[in-house]
Write a protein that holds these residues in place. Structure first.
Motif, short mmCIF file in Angstrom:
data_model
loop_
_atom_site.label_atom_id
_atom_site.label_comp_id
_atom_site.label_asym_id
_atom_site.label_seq_id
_atom_site.Cartn_x
_atom_site.Cartn_y
_atom_site.Cartn_z
N LEU A 12 89.77 -84.82 -107.15
CA LEU A 12 89.87 -83.61 -107.96
C LEU A 12 88.81 -83.68 -109.04
O LEU A 12 88.75 -84.65 -109.79
CB LEU A 12 91.26 -83.49 -108.59
CG LEU A 12 91.48 -82.31 -109.55
CD1 LEU A 12 91.30 -80.98 -108.82
CD2 LEU A 12 92.85 -82.40 -110.20
N ILE A 13 87.95 -82.66 -109.10
CA ILE A 13 86.93 -82.55 -110.14
C ILE A 13 87.46 -81.59 -111.20
O ILE A 13 87.78 -80.45 -110.88
CB ILE A 13 85.60 -82.01 -109.56
CG1 ILE A 13 85.12 -82.84 -108.36
CG2 ILE A 13 84.54 -81.91 -110.66
CD1 ILE A 13 84.77 -84.26 -108.67
N ALA A 14 87.53 -82.04 -112.44
CA ALA A 14 88.00 -81.21 -113.54
C ALA A 14 86.85 -81.07 -114.55
O ALA A 14 86.56 -81.98 -115.31
CB ALA A 14 89.22 -81.83 -114.21
N ASP A 15 86.19 -79.92 -114.50
CA ASP A 15 85.03 -79.69 -115.37
C ASP A 15 84.88 -78.19 -115.58
O ASP A 15 84.96 -77.42 -114.63
CB ASP A 15 83.77 -80.25 -114.72
CG ASP A 15 82.62 -80.40 -115.68
OD1 ASP A 15 82.35 -79.45 -116.46
OD2 ASP A 15 81.97 -81.45 -115.67
N ASP A 16 84.66 -77.77 -116.82
CA ASP A 16 84.52 -76.35 -117.10
C ASP A 16 83.12 -75.82 -116.80
O ASP A 16 82.90 -74.62 -116.85
CB ASP A 16 84.93 -76.01 -118.53
CG ASP A 16 84.04 -76.68 -119.57
OD1 ASP A 16 83.51 -77.77 -119.30
OD2 ASP A 16 83.89 -76.10 -120.66
N MET A 37 88.32 -78.49 -107.12
CA MET A 37 87.94 -78.46 -108.53
C MET A 37 88.83 -77.53 -109.32
O MET A 37 89.44 -76.60 -108.77
CB MET A 37 86.49 -78.03 -108.68
CG MET A 37 86.22 -76.62 -108.25
SD MET A 37 84.47 -76.24 -108.37
CE MET A 37 84.35 -75.04 -107.07
N VAL A 38 88.91 -77.81 -110.61
CA VAL A 38 89.58 -76.96 -111.59
C VAL A 38 88.69 -76.93 -112.83
O VAL A 38 87.78 -77.75 -112.97
CB VAL A 38 91.00 -77.47 -111.94
CG1 VAL A 38 91.93 -77.33 -110.76
CG2 VAL A 38 90.95 -78.90 -112.44
N HIS A 39 88.98 -75.98 -113.74
CA HIS A 39 88.06 -75.78 -114.86
C HIS A 39 88.71 -75.81 -116.24
O HIS A 39 88.10 -75.37 -117.21
CB HIS A 39 87.31 -74.47 -114.66
CG HIS A 39 86.63 -74.40 -113.32
ND1 HIS A 39 85.63 -75.25 -112.95
CD2 HIS A 39 86.86 -73.61 -112.26
CE1 HIS A 39 85.24 -74.97 -111.72
NE2 HIS A 39 85.99 -73.98 -111.27
N SER A 40 89.93 -76.32 -116.34
CA SER A 40 90.57 -76.44 -117.65
C SER A 40 91.55 -77.62 -117.62
O SER A 40 91.93 -78.09 -116.54
CB SER A 40 91.32 -75.16 -118.02
OG SER A 40 92.50 -75.03 -117.26
N LEU A 45 96.29 -80.59 -114.92
CA LEU A 45 97.64 -81.14 -114.82
C LEU A 45 98.43 -80.48 -113.70
O LEU A 45 99.15 -81.16 -112.95
CB LEU A 45 98.36 -80.99 -116.16
CG LEU A 45 97.75 -81.80 -117.31
CD1 LEU A 45 98.45 -81.47 -118.63
CD2 LEU A 45 97.79 -83.29 -117.02
N THR A 46 98.28 -79.18 -113.54
CA THR A 46 98.97 -78.46 -112.46
C THR A 46 98.45 -78.92 -111.10
O THR A 46 99.24 -79.20 -110.18
CB THR A 46 98.76 -76.94 -112.62
OG1 THR A 46 99.32 -76.54 -113.87
CG2 THR A 46 99.41 -76.17 -111.48
N ALA A 47 97.13 -79.03 -110.96
CA ALA A 47 96.53 -79.43 -109.68
C ALA A 47 96.94 -80.85 -109.28
O ALA A 47 97.16 -81.13 -108.10
CB ALA A 47 95.01 -79.31 -109.75
N ILE A 48 97.07 -81.72 -110.25
CA ILE A 48 97.47 -83.10 -109.94
C ILE A 48 98.88 -83.12 -109.35
O ILE A 48 99.13 -83.82 -108.37
CB ILE A 48 97.38 -83.99 -111.19
CG1 ILE A 48 95.90 -84.24 -111.51
CG2 ILE A 48 98.12 -85.31 -110.99
CD1 ILE A 48 95.64 -84.84 -112.85
N GLU A 49 99.77 -82.34 -109.92
CA GLU A 49 101.13 -82.29 -109.40
C GLU A 49 101.18 -81.67 -108.00
O GLU A 49 101.95 -82.10 -107.15
CB GLU A 49 102.04 -81.52 -110.36
CG GLU A 49 102.28 -82.25 -111.66
CD GLU A 49 102.81 -83.67 -111.46
OE1 GLU A 49 103.75 -83.86 -110.67
OE2 GLU A 49 102.26 -84.59 -112.10
N GLN A 50 100.34 -80.67 -107.75
CA GLN A 50 100.36 -79.97 -106.46
C GLN A 50 99.58 -80.72 -105.38
O GLN A 50 100.01 -80.77 -104.23
CB GLN A 50 99.78 -78.57 -106.62
CG GLN A 50 100.64 -77.67 -107.47
CD GLN A 50 100.01 -76.32 -107.76
OE1 GLN A 50 98.84 -76.08 -107.49
NE2 GLN A 50 100.79 -75.42 -108.34
#
Length: 109
Positions: A12-16, A37-40, A45-50
């Protein structure tokens, strides 16, 4: 197809910075990683759980929750998740602080 399925490492890439994140995801997919990827911070946190990723590449500077806040939350909820911090040159100390909070390593972008 072989009877043995290979497990694709989930990243999972987390970067704005959307273009930067898109580039990382594309490069990882070329190497047969499962990458999203997610941007916030909250979306992280939501993506990690899902998604239950194996590795999180976490930018320190994001809207809503910064990377250190996300990491502190993960220490309580997902302490075994491998986290790699992305930091800018001006936030090298924050990268080191992330390692003190449990990050596996940090990379300067």
């Amino acid at each position: 197809m072989s009877t043995h399925e290979t497990h694709s490492l989930r990243v999972l890439i987390a970067d704005d910075e959307i273009e930067f994140a898109e580039t990382l995801v594309a490069r990882l997919k070329l190497r047969n990683f499962s990458a999203t990827m997610v941007h916030s911070g909250k979306a992280t946190l939501t993506a990690i759980e899902q998604q239950k990723p194996d590795v999180l590449v976490l930018d320190l500077k994001m809207p809503d929750l910064d990377g250190l806040e996300v990491l502190a939350n993960l220490n309580r909820s997902n302490p075994k998740l491998a986290v790699i911090i992305l930091t800018g040159h001006n936030s090298l100390a924050a990268g080191k602080q992330g390692m003190e909070l449990g990050a596996y390593d940090y990379i300067i972008k």
